[in-house]
Every structure is written in C-alpha cells, then in structure tokens.
Motif scaffolding. Structure first.
Motif, PDB file in Angstrom:
ATOM      1  N   GLU A   1      -7.094  -5.933  -7.554  1.00 46.23           N
ATOM      2  CA  GLU A   1      -7.163  -6.266  -8.916  1.00 46.23           C
ATOM      3  C   GLU A   1      -6.249  -5.397  -9.766  1.00 46.23           C
ATOM      4  OE1 GLU A   1     -11.252  -8.631  -9.705  1.00 46.23           O
ATOM      5  OE2 GLU A   1     -11.298  -6.212 -10.045  1.00 46.23           O
ATOM      6  N   ASN A   2      -6.226  -4.032  -9.429  1.00 47.37           N
ATOM      7  CA  ASN A   2      -5.518  -2.934  -9.935  1.00 47.37           C
ATOM      8  C   ASN A   2      -4.036  -3.059  -9.408  1.00 47.37           C
ATOM      9  OD1 ASN A   2      -7.084  -0.731 -11.859  1.00 47.37           O
ATOM     10  ND2 ASN A   2      -8.549  -1.748 -10.331  1.00 47.37           N
ATOM     11  N   GLU A   3      -3.686  -3.574  -8.360  1.00 50.65           N
ATOM     12  CA  GLU A   3      -2.499  -3.814  -8.061  1.00 50.65           C
ATOM     13  C   GLU A   3      -1.932  -4.974  -8.727  1.00 50.65           C
ATOM     14  OE1 GLU A   3       0.943  -2.914  -5.720  1.00 50.65           O
ATOM     15  OE2 GLU A   3      -0.785  -2.316  -4.655  1.00 50.65           O
ATOM     16  N   GLN A   4      -2.638  -5.924  -8.969  1.00 50.27           N
ATOM     17  CA  GLN A   4      -2.054  -7.107  -9.896  1.00 50.27           C
ATOM     18  C   GLN A   4      -2.058  -6.559 -11.234  1.00 50.27           C
ATOM     19  OE1 GLN A   4      -4.755 -10.491 -10.188  1.00 50.27           O
ATOM     20  NE2 GLN A   4      -3.309 -11.423 -11.648  1.00 50.27           N
TER      21      GLN A   4
ATOM     22  N   LEU B   1       1.455   2.759 -17.809  1.00 48.72           N
ATOM     23  CA  LEU B   1       1.307   4.054 -17.369  1.00 48.72           C
ATOM     24  C   LEU B   1      -0.241   4.313 -17.049  1.00 48.72           C
ATOM     25  CD1 LEU B   1       3.167   6.553 -19.582  1.00 48.72           C
ATOM     26  CD2 LEU B   1       3.809   5.910 -17.304  1.00 48.72           C
ATOM     27  N   GLU B   2      -1.337   3.655 -17.710  1.00 49.69           N
ATOM     28  CA  GLU B   2      -2.690   3.638 -17.392  1.00 49.69           C
ATOM     29  C   GLU B   2      -2.728   2.821 -16.125  1.00 49.69           C
ATOM     30  OE1 GLU B   2      -5.223   5.151 -18.583  1.00 49.69           O
ATOM     31  OE2 GLU B   2      -3.847   5.973 -20.343  1.00 49.69           O
ATOM     32  N   ALA B   3      -2.046   1.717 -15.779  1.00 52.43           N
ATOM     33  CA  ALA B   3      -2.319   1.123 -14.467  1.00 52.43           C
ATOM     34  C   ALA B   3      -1.921   1.893 -13.241  1.00 52.43           C
ATOM     35  CB  ALA B   3      -1.849  -0.425 -14.724  1.00 52.43           C
TER      36      ALA B   3
ATOM     37  N   PRO C   1       0.650  -1.245  -0.037  1.00 54.78           N
ATOM     38  CA  PRO C   1       0.088   0.256   0.016  1.00 54.78           C
ATOM     39  C   PRO C   1       0.875   1.274   0.183  1.00 54.78           C
ATOM     40  CG  PRO C   1      -0.146  -1.130   2.220  1.00 54.78           C
ATOM     41  CD  PRO C   1       0.668  -2.001   1.247  1.00 54.78           C
ATOM     42  N   ASP C   2       1.970   1.080   0.367  1.00 56.35           N
ATOM     43  CA  ASP C   2       2.906   2.415   0.325  1.00 56.35           C
ATOM     44  C   ASP C   2       3.603   2.302  -1.004  1.00 56.35           C
ATOM     45  OD1 ASP C   2       2.672   3.139   2.967  1.00 56.35           O
ATOM     46  OD2 ASP C   2       3.976   1.380   3.394  1.00 56.35           O
ATOM     47  N   ARG C   3       3.379   1.700  -1.887  1.00 59.46           N
ATOM     48  CA  ARG C   3       4.010   1.811  -3.418  1.00 59.46           C
ATOM     49  C   ARG C   3       3.848   3.266  -3.705  1.00 59.46           C
ATOM     50  NH1 ARG C   3       5.675  -2.177  -6.008  1.00 59.46           N
ATOM     51  NH2 ARG C   3       4.307  -3.731  -5.116  1.00 59.46           N
ATOM     52  N   GLU C   4       4.697   3.707  -4.553  1.00 56.86           N
ATOM     53  CA  GLU C   4       4.417   5.007  -5.268  1.00 56.86           C
ATOM     54  C   GLU C   4       4.339   4.261  -6.659  1.00 56.86           C
ATOM     55  OE1 GLU C   4       7.749   7.599  -5.125  1.00 56.86           O
ATOM     56  OE2 GLU C   4       7.877   7.501  -2.947  1.00 56.86           O
ATOM     57  N   TYR C   5       3.180   4.630  -7.050  1.00 56.72           N
ATOM     58  CA  TYR C   5       2.565   3.838  -8.373  1.00 56.72           C
ATOM     59  C   TYR C   5       2.989   5.291  -9.763  1.00 56.72           C
ATOM     60  CZ  TYR C   5      -0.067   0.664  -5.554  1.00 56.72           C
ATOM     61  OH  TYR C   5      -0.179  -0.090  -4.946  1.00 56.72           O
TER      62      TYR C   5
END
Length: 438
Positions: free
Chosen positions: A415-418, A361-363, A242-246
């Motif tokens: 799902e979006n993390e995957q 990039l969209e994800a 959850p701390d990931r910088e997307y």
C-alpha cells in the motif's frame, strides 16, 4: 521498432494464439512505457479531444471570410391585366420577340457589406487565441489522463501483487489443513487447532476473492482506456521494486518546481490565454461600435424615369442610440474578473505543488527505517515458519500469529509503495514535468 512491437502485441490480442482454446481469454503483457504508447495511439477520448484542435482551426478559417453579397430581385410582375396594358407604358421586347416582355417590370440589386474598424482582422485574432486554447486544453487533458492511467496501473499492480501473495499462502495453508485433517481423523490433533486453521483459510479465500474482483474492475477500466478488445486480460511488469531508493529523485527545490509549473502547466497557459481572449473580445466590441458600410448597385427595367436604369448606393447605420457601450463595459469587467481568476490560479498552483511535494516526502519517509533486506526476506521467513510448523518446531499459535502479521505487513508495504508512486504522479501532474523515478 517500439511501435512495431506494440502492434504485434495488439495483433496477438485480437487474433489469439493457435494453441489457446477458444474459451481462454488472451493476456496482454505490457510494461508501463508500452501501455502509454498504446494509450496515446488508441484512446478514444484523446482522438475526440484532438478533433477540437481541428475544429478551432476551422473557426480561424471561417473568421477570415468576407460577408456574402446580397442579391435582391424585386418588382417582378408575373402577369399583366388588359387594363394595365391599356394604361401602362410599353417597354422594349425581350429576347428578340416582338411582344414578349413589353409589359414586364423587374428590378435587381446587389449589396456588399464592408466591415469597418478592422472587425474581420480582430475576429481572426480572437479565433487564433481560441485555437491556442484548444491546444492547451488537449495538453491539459493528456496530462490528467496520463496521471489517471498510471495511478490505475499502480492500483492494478498492488492488487495483483497482493493477490499473488494471498494465493501463495492459500496454497500453503490448504496443504497444512489437509494434513491436519488427516491427523485429526487419526486422533493426533485437537479440533480447535483444525478449526482455527480452517477459519484462517476461509479468511484468506475471502480476501483473495475481493482482490480478484478489484482486479477485474481495474482490468475493465484499463481495457477501455487502451481501447482494446473486450475479452483482453492485462498483465503488467511490476514497478514495485524492493531495491528502490525512497527519496526525492531530483535535486530541485520547492521554489524551482513552483516556478517551472507556472511555465509548463497547460491550465496556467489557459488562464493566461483567457485574459488575451477577453482583451481581443474588448477590441472587437469597440470595433462593433463603428457602423459597417453597405455598398450596392441596382438595375431597374421600367420603374424609373429612365429606362434600364443602373444606379449605385450605400447604406450605413447611424449610431445615435446603440454604440455598443453595454457590451464594451461588460467585456472590461470580464478582463478585470479574469485577472483575479488568474491570480487565484497561480496561488492554487503554488500551494498544490507545496502540498504534493510534502505528501511525496511523507510517503518516502515511510521507508526510512525499513531495511531493503527486510522486505526481501519476508517471504523467506514466512516459508521458514511454514516448514517449522510442519515439523512441529513451533506451535499453531506462533505460526498463526506470524502468518497474520506477515499478511498485514506485506499489505502495508505494498500500500505504501503504491502511495509513494501515486504521490510522485501527483507531483508530476502539478508541476507539468516528467520526473523519472530512481
């Protein structure tokens, strides 16, 4: 040290722990790096593909050898009729005997083919290109397998995380349903509220069963990939952070990634090697138009005007009709064809990277407007709503609406993390680069 840890883990899987009952399945806890190390060491498909390199090297060895000489033994008479003895010419006896061999005839010849126009050298060069292609095929296979393996682990982690969340809500809801059942038996709540809670409980149970089935299937795929004992249960440290910088975890431009892919991708190398292979085939086919020379030496015991005759000779095809023009022309067309294939391959690679770059990039953009604290706080808010409902601070409609919304939101985030991690793996695969996530 890392390999030692892996082997110790595998040993624990194979033999189990003394305090685990016989019917209990072993669980192997791995992180992504440990799992990949085992994959590269144990995967049977990799072991089989590596043998292709040895096979290609063996073809190089075979291409270097000279043609075997040919021994021909002819005109051997196993017996002699009386008539032949009367009319035939006597020969010197053999092996010191006075009579043996006087009417025996034999001839022998040894022939050695000498390849002309550098055919052997050209054949070796062709085999060496095939060996380079075998190496590139292995690299391409490893790249694809690692991508598939990582995506399978991400899928496993998604279903595992979602199942853990469902199981936690199932336990909480079971306690509530049991409490409501007691209140209903005492006449303190109406049946409609109890039925709605029971219906939600059944729905979560059904979803949890489906998730566990998916986990069983993914566990089977991973056990086969890792070549582990069939009763192994796998568990992975979560890469869902959850701390990931997307955001894109590097500062490279799209054009840079495309150019790097053309340098690093094994399938691009294979396409270029295909051109080299066919060019060397053309050189070999042109050499095949030059006839080979066969040198011979022969011995004849008594079939010549000279007794114990030894003679030398040679033979060569006269290229009046077959000058290998068809095969030469065919190979020239094959070079032209492969050039088109190669151009198409380069275009495909550039467009594939463009697509995967944009998909990634969209994800990542999905998380642009989602606060990290919001993701962390979802579970706490759900627990708070459960307590409020138990204390009757909120009604069943508010609680059930939030529960359904919570489950849907958690699933969407997972799902979006995957999808984010899958798209990153596709970008790695299409560039041939090992891109580290933040």
């Amino acid at each position: 040290m890392q390999k030692r840890k892996i082997y110790l883990l595998l040993l624990g899987v194979c033999f189990g722990l003394s305090n685990i009952q016989a019917q209990t399945q072993d669980t192997l806890q791995l992180d992504l790096k440990q799992a990949e190390n085992i994959l590269l060491e144990n995967n049977l498909s990799i072991l089989a593909e590596r043998l292709a390199i040895d096979m290609a090297d063996a073809e190089v060895i075979q291409a270097k050898v000279w043609p075997n000489p040919t021994l021909e033994v002819d005109e051997v008479n196993l017996w002699t009729a009386d008539y032949q003895k009367k009319t035939g010419e006597k020969q010197p006896s053999l092996f010191g005997s006075d009579s043996f061999g006087r009417f025996r005839q034999i001839s022998a010849q040894i022939e050695q083919v000498i390849e002309t126009a550098g055919k052997r050298k050209k054949r070796v060069a062709l085999a060496k290109v095939s060996a380079e292609m075998a190496q590139s095929y292995l690299e391409d296979f490893l790249l694809s397998l690692k991508t598939e393996f990582r995506k399978t682990i991400y899928s496993f982690q998604f279903h595992d995380s979602y199942a853990v969340m469902l199981n936690r809500q199932l336990t909480s809801l079971e306690n509530i349903v049991n409490a409501y059942q007691k209140q209903y038996d005492q006449g303190n709540v109406n049946k409609a509220e109890l039925i709605r809670l029971q219906a939600s409980l059944l729905s979560i149970k059904d979803d949890l069963i489906e998730e566990r089935k998916a986990l069983n299937e993914l566990n089977e795929e991973l056990v086969v990939m890792l070549n582990l004992p069939e009763n192994t249960r796998l568990s992975f440290g979560s890469t869902f952070n959850p701390d990931r910088e997307y955001q894109l975890p590097f500062n490279y431009t799209l054009n840079y990634l495309q150019e790097e892919a053309l340098k690093n991708r094994p399938d691009v190398a294979i396409s270029k090697l295909d051109i080299q292979r066919i060019q060397k085939e053309l050189s070999y086919e042109k050499a095949m138009a030059v006839p080979d020379l066969a040198l011979s030496v022969g011995y004849d015991r008594g079939g010549n005007i000279l007794q114990d005759f030894i003679g030398f000779g040679f033979s060569i095809d006269l290229p009046f009709f077959d000058r290998n023009k068809g095969n030469i022309k065919k190979t020239q067309f094959a070079i032209e064809q492969q050039n088109y294939f190669n151009e198409n391959k380069l275009l495909e690679v550039r467009e594939e990277i463009r697509k995967n770059y944009q998909n990634y990039l969209e994800a990542a953009h999905f998380f642009d407007d989602i606060d990290t604290e919001y993701i962390k706080g979802l579970d706490q808010v759900m627990d708070a709503y459960t307590e409020y409902f138990k204390l009757q601070s909120i009604n069943i409609i508010t609680y059930m609406d939030f529960l359904e919304s919570y489950i849907d939101t958690k699933r969407t985030i997972l799902e979006n993390e995957q999808e984010y991690l899958d798209d990153l793996e596709e970008l790695k695969h299409s560039t041939g680069l090992e891109i580290n996530t933040p």
